[in-house]
Design a protein around this motif. Structure first.
Motif, PDB file in Angstrom:
ATOM      1  N   PRO A 261       0.834  -1.207   0.000  1.00  0.00           N
ATOM      2  CA  PRO A 261       0.000   0.000   0.000  1.00  0.00           C
ATOM      3  C   PRO A 261       0.864   1.250   0.000  1.00  0.00           C
ATOM      4  N   PRO A 262       0.504   2.264  -0.747  1.00  0.00           N
ATOM      5  CA  PRO A 262       1.273   3.521  -0.736  1.00  0.00           C
ATOM      6  C   PRO A 262       1.184   4.202   0.613  1.00  0.00           C
ATOM      7  N   GLN A 263       2.278   4.869   0.987  1.00  0.00           N
ATOM      8  CA  GLN A 263       2.357   5.536   2.277  1.00  0.00           C
ATOM      9  C   GLN A 263       2.221   7.047   2.118  1.00  0.00           C
ATOM     10  N   VAL A 264       1.561   7.664   3.060  1.00  0.00           N
ATOM     11  CA  VAL A 264       1.357   9.112   3.023  1.00  0.00           C
ATOM     12  C   VAL A 264       2.698   9.834   3.139  1.00  0.00           C
ATOM     13  N   GLY A 265       2.928  10.783   2.212  1.00  0.00           N
ATOM     14  CA  GLY A 265       4.119  11.613   2.276  1.00  0.00           C
ATOM     15  C   GLY A 265       5.405  10.907   1.931  1.00  0.00           C
ATOM     16  N   ARG A 266       5.315   9.694   1.395  1.00  0.00           N
ATOM     17  CA  ARG A 266       6.542   8.948   1.068  1.00  0.00           C
ATOM     18  C   ARG A 266       6.771   8.963  -0.441  1.00  0.00           C
ATOM     19  N   CYS A 267       7.358   7.908  -0.976  1.00  0.00           N
ATOM     20  CA  CYS A 267       7.740   7.866  -2.386  1.00  0.00           C
ATOM     21  C   CYS A 267       6.518   7.844  -3.302  1.00  0.00           C
ATOM     22  N   ARG A 268       6.747   8.262  -4.534  1.00  0.00           N
ATOM     23  CA  ARG A 268       5.681   8.216  -5.528  1.00  0.00           C
ATOM     24  C   ARG A 268       5.377   6.771  -5.907  1.00  0.00           C
ATOM     25  N   PHE A 269       4.210   6.551  -6.445  1.00  0.00           N
ATOM     26  CA  PHE A 269       3.786   5.211  -6.863  1.00  0.00           C
ATOM     27  C   PHE A 269       2.951   5.358  -8.121  1.00  0.00           C
ATOM     28  N   VAL A 270       2.649   4.243  -8.752  1.00  0.00           N
ATOM     29  CA  VAL A 270       1.946   4.250 -10.035  1.00  0.00           C
ATOM     30  C   VAL A 270       0.445   4.090  -9.805  1.00  0.00           C
ATOM     31  N   VAL A 271      -0.350   4.895 -10.516  1.00  0.00           N
ATOM     32  CA  VAL A 271      -1.802   4.716 -10.529  1.00  0.00           C
ATOM     33  C   VAL A 271      -2.254   4.528 -11.975  1.00  0.00           C
ATOM     34  N   LYS A 272      -3.325   3.767 -12.118  1.00  0.00           N
ATOM     35  CA  LYS A 272      -3.960   3.618 -13.428  1.00  0.00           C
ATOM     36  C   LYS A 272      -5.125   4.590 -13.521  1.00  0.00           C
ATOM     37  N   LEU A 273      -5.227   5.295 -14.647  1.00  0.00           N
ATOM     38  CA  LEU A 273      -6.366   6.158 -14.934  1.00  0.00           C
ATOM     39  C   LEU A 273      -7.097   5.575 -16.132  1.00  0.00           C
ATOM     40  N   GLN A 274      -8.408   5.431 -16.026  1.00  0.00           N
ATOM     41  CA  GLN A 274      -9.160   4.755 -17.085  1.00  0.00           C
ATOM     42  C   GLN A 274     -10.515   5.420 -17.297  1.00  0.00           C
ATOM     43  N   THR A 275     -10.904   5.527 -18.571  1.00  0.00           N
ATOM     44  CA  THR A 275     -12.224   6.059 -18.911  1.00  0.00           C
ATOM     45  C   THR A 275     -13.245   4.930 -18.886  1.00  0.00           C
ATOM     46  N   ASP A 276     -14.521   5.289 -18.740  1.00  0.00           N
ATOM     47  CA  ASP A 276     -15.598   4.314 -18.872  1.00  0.00           C
ATOM     48  C   ASP A 276     -15.893   4.082 -20.347  1.00  0.00           C
ATOM     49  N   GLU A 277     -16.615   2.991 -20.647  1.00  0.00           N
ATOM     50  CA  GLU A 277     -16.999   2.696 -22.016  1.00  0.00           C
ATOM     51  C   GLU A 277     -17.954   3.764 -22.556  1.00  0.00           C
ATOM     52  N   GLU A 278     -17.771   4.090 -23.832  1.00  0.00           N
ATOM     53  CA  GLU A 278     -18.675   4.986 -24.578  1.00  0.00           C
ATOM     54  C   GLU A 278     -18.777   6.390 -23.977  1.00  0.00           C
ATOM     55  N   LYS A 279     -17.754   6.815 -23.254  1.00  0.00           N
ATOM     56  CA  LYS A 279     -17.763   8.166 -22.687  1.00  0.00           C
ATOM     57  C   LYS A 279     -16.843   9.055 -23.520  1.00  0.00           C
ATOM     58  N   ASP A 280     -17.389  10.149 -24.063  1.00  0.00           N
ATOM     59  CA  ASP A 280     -16.614  10.985 -24.970  1.00  0.00           C
ATOM     60  C   ASP A 280     -16.455  12.414 -24.489  1.00  0.00           C
ATOM     61  N   SER A 281     -16.845  12.706 -23.258  1.00  0.00           N
ATOM     62  CA  SER A 281     -16.765  14.073 -22.750  1.00  0.00           C
ATOM     63  C   SER A 281     -15.615  14.215 -21.774  1.00  0.00           C
ATOM     64  N   SER A 282     -14.907  15.346 -21.875  1.00  0.00           N
ATOM     65  CA  SER A 282     -13.799  15.587 -20.954  1.00  0.00           C
ATOM     66  C   SER A 282     -14.287  15.848 -19.535  1.00  0.00           C
ATOM     67  N   ASN A 283     -15.607  16.001 -19.343  1.00  0.00           N
ATOM     68  CA  ASN A 283     -16.187  16.144 -17.997  1.00  0.00           C
ATOM     69  C   ASN A 283     -16.531  14.801 -17.370  1.00  0.00           C
ATOM     70  N   THR A 284     -16.230  13.721 -18.068  1.00  0.00           N
ATOM     71  CA  THR A 284     -16.513  12.383 -17.556  1.00  0.00           C
ATOM     72  C   THR A 284     -15.532  12.029 -16.437  1.00  0.00           C
ATOM     73  N   PRO A 285     -16.001  11.534 -15.296  1.00  0.00           N
ATOM     74  CA  PRO A 285     -15.072  11.113 -14.240  1.00  0.00           C
ATOM     75  C   PRO A 285     -14.191   9.955 -14.703  1.00  0.00           C
ATOM     76  N   LEU A 286     -12.922  10.034 -14.364  1.00  0.00           N
ATOM     77  CA  LEU A 286     -11.952   8.984 -14.690  1.00  0.00           C
ATOM     78  C   LEU A 286     -11.698   8.141 -13.447  1.00  0.00           C
TER      79      LEU A 286
END
Length: 350
Positions: A261-286
């Motif tokens: 698990p990532p620790q608060v205030g420690r080293c950086r870590f990798v996250v995945k960002l993903q769109t939902d299916e059939e969503k074409d608006s930049s206001n769509t939550p990722l």
């Protein structure tokens, strides 16, 4: 730019021929619903279908009610989802209902050609140039033998599945020490600014010497190339109340057993960002989550949305969801900061 270039839906068959040609359709929507006059053939040729925020062309339930839909000699270029899509079902004894030939299908963000429930006999796809798309065909919805056949009948080149950034090494070069400019080699990442994660150093003295000069640039980098959101940190096994997958590939290595698990205030870590299916608006939550699934949240950010569609890869089901991997840090228990001046390494394990 519009929501969709050409859409044909539920066109009834009989006698009238309809022709749409010699026109630019990058700023219009052509739709033929049930109440329109019945036709026996639709020919779409010599158009430029470019810059649409979903599909370039999409056929929906057409061929079961129509003799032939012919898509010929069009330039289908730089659309947000797929260049050409069809979800027509095959009849028990299918005949050719869709002809896609002689088109240039280039640079579409999700892929070139997406066929659902389609086969060789009902969709004739020949002599097209398919290049520089995310992928050529939707491999999770078509049998390998069908894709093989289509690939042999078309020119397929330079379609890639890999994660990329517009510049091969991100927004700027990071192979040298930001203070003395010596090459970092395998020391890269050992000494770096833990506020912007964009300035690298060869030693602690260089890091300290450069700190005053770097402080202003550091603020600019953080403001322009990062975004913050509530991390929704879970204790124990996360239940993901926000990001719910329709199916789970059990080969994916996600969860506390596969990453700390990532620790608060420690080293950086990798996250995945993903769109939902059939969503074409930049206001769509990722959707945003880390490999241990300790951090799971949503973020609305137009820059990240554009980054995903321009630089990301297709999601697990190869439809219209896309994903990227970014570096992030937990600044405190309430703030997750995501950096996008460079992408984190791509992995298909989780």
């Amino acid at each position: 730019m519009n929501s969709q270039g050409i859409e044909l839906s539920y066109v009834r068959s009989t006698e009238i021929d309809s022709r749409f040609g010699d026109q630019q359709v990058s700023d219009c929507l052509l739709s033929m619903p049930l109440q329109k006059p019945s036709v026996s053939k639709v020919i779409i040729e010599r158009n430029e279908v470019c810059g649409n925020t979903t599909y370039g062309m999409y056929l929906f339930g057409v061929t079961s009610r129509l003799g032939v839909v012919a898509v010929r000699k069009n330039l289908i270029n730089e659309n947000m989802f797929w260049g050409f899509g069809s979800n027509d079902c095959c009849d028990p004894d299918p005949v050719v209902g869709v002809v896609v030939e002689g088109n240039v299908i280039r640079g579409n963000r999700c892929g070139a050609i997406r066929l659902r429930f389609a086969g060789i006999r009902s969709h004739r796809i020949t002599d097209n140039v398919v290049e520089k798309n995310a992928v050529a065909f939707n491999s999770t919805e078509l049998a390998p033998s069908v894709i093989e056949e289509y690939e042999s009948l078309n020119t397929i080149r330079n379609n890639t599945k890999t994660l990329h950034y517009p510049h091969p090494q991100g927004v700027w070069h990071t192979d040298c020490c930001s203070c003395c400019h010596s090459l970092l080699g395998n020391r890269k990442g050992k000494y770096l600014c833990h506020r912007c994660y964009a300035s690298f150093y060869c030693s602690t003295p260089c890091l300290k010497t450069h700190s005053d000069r770097h402080s202003r640039l550091c603020q600019l980098i953080r403001s322009r190339y990062s975004a913050t959101t509530d991390p929704f940190i879970f204790s124990g096994t996360p239940k993901h109340p926000i990001f719910v997958r329709t199916a789970v590939n059990r080969d994916h290595k996600r969860g506390p057993a596969f990453a700390p698990p990532p620790q608060v205030g420690r080293c950086r870590f990798v996250v995945k960002l993903q769109t939902d299916e059939e969503k074409d608006s930049s206001n769509t939550p990722l959707a945003v989550y880390d490999q241990s699934q300790t951090v799971s949240t949503k973020i609305v950010n137009a820059h990240l949305f554009d980054l995903i569609f321009n630089c990301g890869v297709l999601g697990e089901f190869h439809r219209t969801s896309k994903k990227v991997f970014c570096w992030a840090v937990l600044e405190d228990i309430e703030t997750l900061r995501i950096f996008f001046h460079e992408l984190a390494p791509y992995t298909d394990e989780w």
